[in-house]
Design an enzyme around this catalytic site. Structure first.
Site, PDB file in Angstrom:
ATOM      1  N   ASP A  94       7.707   5.602 -10.526  1.00 51.22           N
ATOM      2  CA  ASP A  94       8.395   5.188  -9.293  1.00 51.22           C
ATOM      3  C   ASP A  94       9.830   4.753  -9.577  1.00 51.22           C
ATOM      4  OD1 ASP A  94       8.722   4.944  -6.629  1.00 51.22           O
ATOM      5  OD2 ASP A  94       7.724   3.017  -6.435  1.00 51.22           O
ATOM      6  N   GLY A 109       2.961   3.634   1.299  1.00 51.00           N
ATOM      7  CA  GLY A 109       3.611   3.749   2.591  1.00 51.00           C
ATOM      8  C   GLY A 109       4.367   5.041   2.808  1.00 51.00           C
ATOM      9  N   ASP A 112       3.407  -4.231  -8.045  1.00 51.15           N
ATOM     10  CA  ASP A 112       2.918  -2.979  -7.462  1.00 51.15           C
ATOM     11  C   ASP A 112       3.572  -1.764  -8.116  1.00 51.15           C
ATOM     12  OD1 ASP A 112       5.178  -4.197  -5.906  1.00 51.15           O
ATOM     13  OD2 ASP A 112       5.207  -2.218  -4.974  1.00 51.15           O
ATOM     14  N   ASP A 158       9.850   5.353   7.576  1.00 49.47           N
ATOM     15  CA  ASP A 158       9.593   6.693   8.098  1.00 49.47           C
ATOM     16  C   ASP A 158       8.735   7.538   7.158  1.00 49.47           C
ATOM     17  OD1 ASP A 158      11.365   7.421   6.072  1.00 49.47           O
ATOM     18  OD2 ASP A 158      12.992   7.980   7.432  1.00 49.47           O
ATOM     19  N   GLY A 159       8.388   6.991   5.988  1.00 50.23           N
ATOM     20  CA  GLY A 159       7.534   7.727   5.073  1.00 50.23           C
ATOM     21  C   GLY A 159       8.203   8.871   4.365  1.00 50.23           C
ATOM     22  N   ARG A 216       4.437  13.871  -8.304  1.00 51.52           N
ATOM     23  CA  ARG A 216       4.472  13.421  -9.700  1.00 51.52           C
ATOM     24  C   ARG A 216       3.090  13.549 -10.324  1.00 51.52           C
ATOM     25  NH1 ARG A 216       4.663   7.894  -7.389  1.00 51.52           N
ATOM     26  NH2 ARG A 216       6.925   7.874  -7.494  1.00 51.52           N
ATOM     27  N   LYS A 238       5.676  11.334  -3.114  1.00 49.99           N
ATOM     28  CA  LYS A 238       6.698  10.401  -2.628  1.00 49.99           C
ATOM     29  C   LYS A 238       7.463  11.134  -1.535  1.00 49.99           C
ATOM     30  CE  LYS A 238      10.175   7.204  -4.517  1.00 49.99           C
ATOM     31  NZ  LYS A 238      10.843   6.786  -5.781  1.00 49.99           N
ATOM     32  N   GLY A 294       0.852  -1.177   0.000  1.00 51.48           N
ATOM     33  CA  GLY A 294       0.000   0.000   0.000  1.00 51.48           C
ATOM     34  C   GLY A 294       0.891   1.230   0.000  1.00 51.48           C
TER      35      GLY A 294
END
Length: 452
Positions: free
Chosen positions: A263, A93, A253, A126-127, A180, A114, A91
């Site tokens: 990505d 993250g 994914d 930590d995202g 993006r 991102k 998912g």
């Protein structure tokens, strides 16, 4: 806010899917927001280029909602095969979908992030995004766009003032948040999650959403969806090869059902036509090596078929999947001819040229970018030796297309090998000097104009 009233067309179609497809989240509160890159060329296509820098930072660093679009960011739910191992705990993250808009061609576009903070799917992460990772994504997306690869576009890069620890970068390192612009963020893994949860209604609902909003087609026929995805992903694989690009992590994914690349983590451009060249240091088996990318993307399309199996018979899907190779062969010939500045001739001779060029590149170890540059819309220069004679004769059968920007073709090819990426980053890290980065973006766009 100073949106372009003629071009700004906000949407919120994701909300029609319902809460089981996403989680509502909040962006991180960053210590600072320093604008490092804004893509006004892309922003103009969705009515955002007229924002001043303060407004830009408010939306893409602090994530104030865009008027008429999503009122709160949505972290999308999905699963995926990671290096062929199924993972049901994925998912968004460290990102979310922040807004949706129509571009100047009427396509539905997502603004995805991102490095925007933790979500329910962050697990132990930590995202966050490193500034170097953001710089690399901007360079990759700009280069791929110029080389004719369908790709997401880096809209914004903002430095966020946090010190991050990473095992693959000297740490602590600087942080950033990237936005993006992409034609949807629905992945093959989005369908896999629904199949895993035995959610047939969700599969039908998502199929209809993708067909209607991303392909502009009526109905909810999963077989039609698979056919479209096979076409788009085969063409994506072909464009990767013609660009000499290695994505590095072609997990399910990371494959968008629109066939749009996105990505960019451990990507590389291959210096030579080496089928075994890999981008990710952790790809020990070479699963996603340069020459195996068509196979990998084909395998991913097969996983979409598996996910759709609860709502469609297998036999017609097998026939659709078997088309991948045929579509890919035609698309890679078209892509290589485009990069060589030649017009297609006929399918047999187009395929023969691809084989001849590929064989000569493998045997000689010549630089991919240099060969395509030297051969663009002109005879292959004499300094390419006898081993190139077959390729030279094959190229002469194809009519050249008109070359644009003669000044570009009198210079040197614009490439993006790893040593240059590191050279661009070094003065940013040492002295906050962005001059090489800015110059490279200008050089890439000049190449894109010359190839157009």
């Amino acid at each position: 806010m100073t949106f372009d009233p003629q071009a700004y067309q906000p949407e919120r179609t994701l909300l029609t899917l319902g809460d089981r497809f996403y989680d509502r989240v909040e962006a991180a509160d960053f210590p600072e927001t320093r604008l490092r890159f804004r893509n006004d060329r892309a922003a103009a296509q969705v009515g955002l280029a007229t924002l001043d820098d303060a407004e830009w930072i408010a939306h893409f660093g602090r994530f104030a909602p865009l008027a008429g679009s999503l009122e709160q960011p949505l972290a999308l739910r999905y699963h995926g095969h990671q290096f062929r191992t199924y993972n049901p705990e994925l998912g968004d993250g460290r990102g979310f979908t922040f807004a949706q808009l129509r571009d100047d061609g009427g396509r539905l576009m997502d603004l995805g992030t991102k490095g925007s903070g933790q979500t329910p799917w962050s697990r132990f992460g930590d995202g966050r995004l490193t500034l170097k990772g953001g710089v690399r994504e901007v360079l990759a997306s700009e280069m791929l766009e110029a080389l004719g690869v369908p790709t997401s576009r880096s809209l914004s890069l903002i430095e966020t003032g946090e010190a991050l620890d990473r095992g693959d970068e000297p740490s602590p390192t600087r942080s950033a948040v990237l936005v993006r612009l992409s034609h949807g963020h629905i992945r093959i893994g989005t369908f896999q999650r629904l199949a895993y949860e035995q959610d047939e209604d969700g599969l039908r609902r998502l199929t209809a959403y993708v067909l209607h909003h991303l392909y502009d087609e009526p109905g909810d026929d999963p077989l039609r969806l698979l056919s479209l995805v096979v076409d788009r992903t085969a063409r994506l694989a072909a464009r990767y090869m013609a660009a000499g690009f290695v994505h590095g992590v072609l997990n399910t994914d990371n494959i968008n059902v629109t066939g749009e690349s996105f990505d960019y983590g451990p990507w590389r451009f291959a210096p030579t036509w080496d089928p075994g060249f890999t981008a990710a240091y952790f790809d020990h088996s070479g699963l996603y090596a340069f020459g195996r990318q068509p196979e990998a993307i084909n395998w991913n399309a097969m996983q979409l078929a598996v996910a759709l199996r609860p709502i469609v018979d297998a036999e017609p899907m097998i026939a659709e999947l078997e088309r991948f190779g045929t579509v890919y062969q035609a698309a890679v010939a078209e892509a290589l001819l485009w990069r060589l500045g030649r017009r297609p001739l006929d399918p047999d001779r187009d395929r023969a040229l691809v084989q001849t060029i590929g064989r000569a590149l493998r045997q000689t170890g010549e630089q991919i970018d240099q060969v395509f540059f030297d051969a663009f819309a002109q005879p292959l220069p004499a300094h390419y030796g006898p081993i190139w004679d077959e390729a030279r004769a094959a190229l002469e059968l194809f009519a050249p297309r008109a070359a644009r920007d003669a000044a570009y073709w009198r210079g040197a090819p614009c490439a993006m090998l790893i040593d240059e990426v590191e050279a661009i980053w070094a003065p940013i890290a040492a002295n906050d000097d962005w001059s090489l980065f800015d110059a490279k973006i200008a050089s890439i766009r000049a190449m894109g104009a010359a190839l157009a």
